[in-house]
Every structure is written in structure tokens, then in C-alpha cells.
Write a protein that holds these residues in place. Structure first.
Motif, mmCIF file in Angstrom:
data_model
loop_
_atom_site.group_PDB
_atom_site.id
_atom_site.type_symbol
_atom_site.label_atom_id
_atom_site.label_comp_id
_atom_site.label_asym_id
_atom_site.label_seq_id
_atom_site.Cartn_x
_atom_site.Cartn_y
_atom_site.Cartn_z
ATOM 1 N N GLN A 1 17.477 3.319 -2.432
ATOM 2 C CA GLN A 1 16.318 4.150 -2.078
ATOM 3 C C GLN A 1 15.036 3.312 -2.066
ATOM 4 O O GLN A 1 14.193 3.450 -1.172
ATOM 5 C CB GLN A 1 16.169 5.326 -3.052
ATOM 6 N N LEU A 2 14.907 2.436 -3.052
ATOM 7 C CA LEU A 2 13.739 1.547 -3.099
ATOM 8 C C LEU A 2 13.737 0.589 -1.904
ATOM 9 O O LEU A 2 12.686 0.312 -1.323
ATOM 10 C CB LEU A 2 13.716 0.761 -4.410
ATOM 11 N N ALA A 3 14.900 0.102 -1.536
ATOM 12 C CA ALA A 3 15.008 -0.816 -0.396
ATOM 13 C C ALA A 3 14.648 -0.098 0.904
ATOM 14 O O ALA A 3 13.945 -0.656 1.754
ATOM 15 C CB ALA A 3 16.411 -1.409 -0.316
ATOM 16 N N ALA A 4 15.101 1.121 1.065
ATOM 17 C CA ALA A 4 14.814 1.882 2.282
ATOM 18 C C ALA A 4 13.317 2.121 2.463
ATOM 19 O O ALA A 4 12.844 2.274 3.586
ATOM 20 C CB ALA A 4 15.563 3.212 2.250
ATOM 21 N N SER A 5 12.579 2.125 1.367
ATOM 22 C CA SER A 5 11.129 2.333 1.421
ATOM 23 C C SER A 5 10.342 1.032 1.404
ATOM 24 O O SER A 5 9.116 1.059 1.329
ATOM 25 C CB SER A 5 10.693 3.223 0.254
ATOM 26 N N GLY A 6 11.046 -0.099 1.422
ATOM 27 C CA GLY A 6 10.362 -1.384 1.531
ATOM 28 C C GLY A 6 9.814 -1.958 0.236
ATOM 29 O O GLY A 6 9.017 -2.899 0.273
ATOM 30 N N PHE A 7 10.261 -1.444 -0.907
ATOM 31 C CA PHE A 7 9.802 -1.988 -2.187
ATOM 32 C C PHE A 7 10.620 -3.196 -2.624
ATOM 33 O O PHE A 7 10.102 -4.101 -3.267
ATOM 34 C CB PHE A 7 9.855 -0.916 -3.285
ATOM 35 N N ILE A 8 11.927 -3.160 -2.319
ATOM 36 C CA ILE A 8 12.816 -4.255 -2.708
ATOM 37 C C ILE A 8 13.676 -4.633 -1.518
ATOM 38 O O ILE A 8 13.734 -3.893 -0.524
ATOM 39 C CB ILE A 8 13.694 -3.888 -3.931
ATOM 40 N N ARG B 1 0.858 -1.187 0.000
ATOM 41 C CA ARG B 1 0.000 0.000 0.000
ATOM 42 C C ARG B 1 0.888 1.228 0.000
ATOM 43 O O ARG B 1 1.787 1.361 0.846
ATOM 44 C CB ARG B 1 -0.899 -0.031 1.236
ATOM 45 N N LEU B 2 0.674 2.104 -0.940
ATOM 46 C CA LEU B 2 1.509 3.286 -1.099
ATOM 47 C C LEU B 2 1.183 4.324 -0.033
ATOM 48 O O LEU B 2 0.020 4.691 0.149
ATOM 49 C CB LEU B 2 1.308 3.879 -2.494
ATOM 50 N N ASP B 3 2.213 4.771 0.684
ATOM 51 C CA ASP B 3 2.079 5.865 1.641
ATOM 52 C C ASP B 3 2.951 7.021 1.134
ATOM 53 O O ASP B 3 3.559 6.934 0.065
ATOM 54 C CB ASP B 3 2.462 5.415 3.047
ATOM 55 N N VAL B 4 3.008 8.100 1.894
ATOM 56 C CA VAL B 4 3.760 9.281 1.446
ATOM 57 C C VAL B 4 5.236 8.946 1.242
ATOM 58 O O VAL B 4 5.841 9.372 0.259
ATOM 59 C CB VAL B 4 3.578 10.450 2.440
ATOM 60 N N GLY B 5 5.827 8.166 2.141
ATOM 61 C CA GLY B 5 7.235 7.790 1.983
ATOM 62 C C GLY B 5 7.458 6.964 0.733
ATOM 63 O O GLY B 5 8.425 7.181 -0.012
ATOM 64 N N GLY B 6 6.584 6.005 0.487
ATOM 65 C CA GLY B 6 6.677 5.190 -0.724
ATOM 66 C C GLY B 6 6.474 6.018 -1.975
ATOM 67 O O GLY B 6 7.125 5.804 -3.000
ATOM 68 N N LEU B 7 5.564 6.989 -1.877
ATOM 69 C CA LEU B 7 5.310 7.881 -3.017
ATOM 70 C C LEU B 7 6.574 8.663 -3.359
ATOM 71 O O LEU B 7 6.938 8.776 -4.527
ATOM 72 C CB LEU B 7 4.163 8.824 -2.678
ATOM 73 N N ARG B 8 7.269 9.140 -2.343
ATOM 74 C CA ARG B 8 8.528 9.869 -2.590
ATOM 75 C C ARG B 8 9.574 8.951 -3.222
ATOM 76 O O ARG B 8 10.337 9.355 -4.085
ATOM 77 C CB ARG B 8 9.051 10.460 -1.292
ATOM 78 N N ALA B 9 9.614 7.700 -2.770
ATOM 79 C CA ALA B 9 10.595 6.758 -3.318
ATOM 80 C C ALA B 9 10.329 6.461 -4.784
ATOM 81 O O ALA B 9 11.259 6.286 -5.568
ATOM 82 C CB ALA B 9 10.589 5.457 -2.519
ATOM 83 N N LEU B 10 9.061 6.399 -5.167
ATOM 84 C CA LEU B 10 8.718 6.091 -6.555
ATOM 85 C C LEU B 10 8.612 7.334 -7.436
ATOM 86 O O LEU B 10 8.295 7.221 -8.614
ATOM 87 C CB LEU B 10 7.394 5.324 -6.617
ATOM 88 N N ALA B 11 8.882 8.494 -6.865
ATOM 89 C CA ALA B 11 8.734 9.738 -7.620
ATOM 90 C C ALA B 11 9.704 9.831 -8.794
ATOM 91 O O ALA B 11 9.456 10.563 -9.740
ATOM 92 C CB ALA B 11 8.924 10.937 -6.692
ATOM 93 N N HIS B 12 10.776 9.093 -8.755
ATOM 94 C CA HIS B 12 11.772 9.137 -9.828
ATOM 95 C C HIS B 12 11.439 8.064 -10.870
ATOM 96 O O HIS B 12 11.285 6.895 -10.519
ATOM 97 C CB HIS B 12 13.162 8.906 -9.239
ATOM 98 N N PRO B 13 11.332 8.432 -12.146
ATOM 99 C CA PRO B 13 10.961 7.454 -13.186
ATOM 100 C C PRO B 13 11.907 6.255 -13.267
ATOM 101 O O PRO B 13 11.470 5.145 -13.556
ATOM 102 C CB PRO B 13 11.008 8.251 -14.491
ATOM 103 N N LEU B 14 13.200 6.452 -12.986
ATOM 104 C CA LEU B 14 14.143 5.332 -13.039
ATOM 105 C C LEU B 14 13.815 4.320 -11.944
ATOM 106 O O LEU B 14 13.857 3.109 -12.176
ATOM 107 C CB LEU B 14 15.585 5.823 -12.916
ATOM 108 N N ARG B 15 13.471 4.796 -10.761
ATOM 109 C CA ARG B 15 13.117 3.867 -9.682
ATOM 110 C C ARG B 15 11.873 3.068 -10.038
ATOM 111 O O ARG B 15 11.807 1.867 -9.781
ATOM 112 C CB ARG B 15 12.893 4.626 -8.374
ATOM 113 N N LEU B 16 10.922 3.717 -10.627
ATOM 114 C CA LEU B 16 9.703 3.027 -11.054
ATOM 115 C C LEU B 16 10.046 1.955 -12.088
ATOM 116 O O LEU B 16 9.550 0.830 -12.026
ATOM 117 C CB LEU B 16 8.716 4.047 -11.634
ATOM 118 N N GLN B 17 10.928 2.277 -13.011
ATOM 119 C CA GLN B 17 11.353 1.329 -14.035
ATOM 120 C C GLN B 17 12.121 0.156 -13.417
ATOM 121 O O GLN B 17 11.905 -1.010 -13.784
ATOM 122 C CB GLN B 17 12.216 2.036 -15.081
ATOM 123 N N LEU B 18 13.007 0.427 -12.471
ATOM 124 C CA LEU B 18 13.781 -0.634 -11.820
ATOM 125 C C LEU B 18 12.868 -1.572 -11.039
ATOM 126 O O LEU B 18 13.008 -2.805 -11.125
ATOM 127 C CB LEU B 18 14.837 -0.031 -10.891
#
Length: 192
Positions: A58-65, A9-26
Motif C-alpha cells: 500500500q505504501l509502495a502504491a502511493s509512492g512512499f516506498i 508532498r502529502l496529497d489526498v491519496g498519500g494521506l489515505r495510505a498513511l491513515a493506518h498507524p502501522l503504515r506510518l510506523q513501517l
């Protein structure tokens, strides 16, 4: 209702982590193609491994990977996605104008990725059976917000059923299939 561990579930911290298009692509590559190193991902996205490594952290710090400790060695760090999907509720960001704008940008990047995938299919060399089976189109429906929500639930239930079937045995005719959905209202010209 139990929490689905395949969905973040996306929260504000996760939203900031995914704000960069490269992170979204990775994140997308790790979810679709499985674990990889920064070097392998860098080659796929045309970036330096150092830059990709920073974005992965950055993605790991936000719990995505997370680091895939079952692979690699001291010199080679492998990463894997923690969840298959990200869920977002616009209502979670309504009181924060900056977060709402970031959410719009995230959705815009997501739509760009989806369009790129569809165009890659059009230009790739697929056989007649796949070209006949694939579809790109749209429907215009007159719905209330509640009806659109129910339609989304029904489509999701069908997709979840097929996703469960796809986890079974795979034969040589099986390919990964991306089923993209966008559903949104539009103002009619006569309503303006």
C-alpha cells in the motif's frame, strides 16, 4: 524553486495510505534504519510478515516506498523509503472534511510516535554525556502566525545545516539523534 527529492508532498491519496498507524510506523522504520524485508519489519513491529507485506505494498502504491532491487533475491523482497520526509500543508485539505479528519488522525499518530521515542530515550541506558546533551522542554512564546512561520523556517534551516554535516564521516561517539519539534498555538485561560 526546484522540488526537493528528499521530501514527498502529502496529497489526498498519500494521506489515505498513511491513515493506518502501522503504515506510518513501517515508513518511519524504513526512513530511519534503511532498507528491510517484510519479515524483518514484522519482527520489529510484532505483526505477521503477510500483514506487513500487504501494508508495504500500500505504501509502495502511493509512492512512499519502493522495492530495493539491489538487495535480496527471488524469495526475499527488500523495501526502501523513496523520500526522507513528508511535507503537509493543512490548506491542501481544507475543502474536504473527511480528509481534514484523516489529517488530524495522522498528526495524532505522529505525535504518539514522537512521544514513544522520547520515552524510550528516558528508559534506555545512555551514558552521562548523552543524558546531559539531550533535552526535553518547551517554551511559551507570544507570536503571530507569520512570526511562527518564520521561526519554523529558521529552525528548519539550522536542522538542515546539521543534517548535511551528519552525512560526513562518523566516529564511534556519533549516534543517530532525533530532533522532534511541535509548534502550535494554545488558547489562554483568560481568552476563553
Amino acid at each position: 524553486m526546484a522540488e526537493d527529492t528528499n521530501i514527498k508532498r502529502l496529497d489526498v491519496g498519500g494521506l489515505r495510505a498513511l491513515a493506518h498507524p502501522l503504515r506510518l510506523q513501517l515508513l518511519d522504520l524504513l526512513r530511519m534504519d534503511g532498507p528491510a524485508t517484510a519479515t524483518k519489519l514484522a519482527a520489529r513491529v510484532g505483526e505477521t510478515s503477510g500483514n506487513v507485506s500487504w501494508h508495504l505494498r500500500q505504501l509502495a502504491a502511493s509512492g512512499f516506498i519502493e522495492e530495493d532491487s539491489e538487495r535480496g533475491n527471488r524469495r526475499e523482497r527488500w523495501w526502501r523509503a523513496c523520500h526522507r520526509y513528508t511535507s503537509v500543508r493543512d490548506a491542501d485539505f481544507q475543502s474536504d472534511p473527511e480528509a481534514r479528519q484523516s489529517l488530524v488522525e495522522l498528526k495524532s499518530h505522529t505525535l504518539s510516535q514522537q512521544m514513544q521515542r522520547a520515552e524510550e530515550f528516558l528508559y534506555d541506558d545512555w551514558g552521562d554525556a548523552w543524558r546531559d546533551a539531550a533535552g526535553i522542554g518547551h517554551w511559551v512564546l507570544r507570536l503571530t502566525p507569520d512570526e511562527l512561520l518564520e521561526l519554523g523556517r529558521e529552525v528548519t534551516a539550522v536542522l538542515e545545516r546539521y543534517e548535511a554535516l551528519s552525512r560526513g564521516s562518523r566516529d564511534e561517539e556519533t549516534e543517530d539523534v532525533i530532533f522532534q519539534v511541535q509548534a502550535f498555538p494554545r488558547h489562554r485561560e483568560d481568552d476563553r
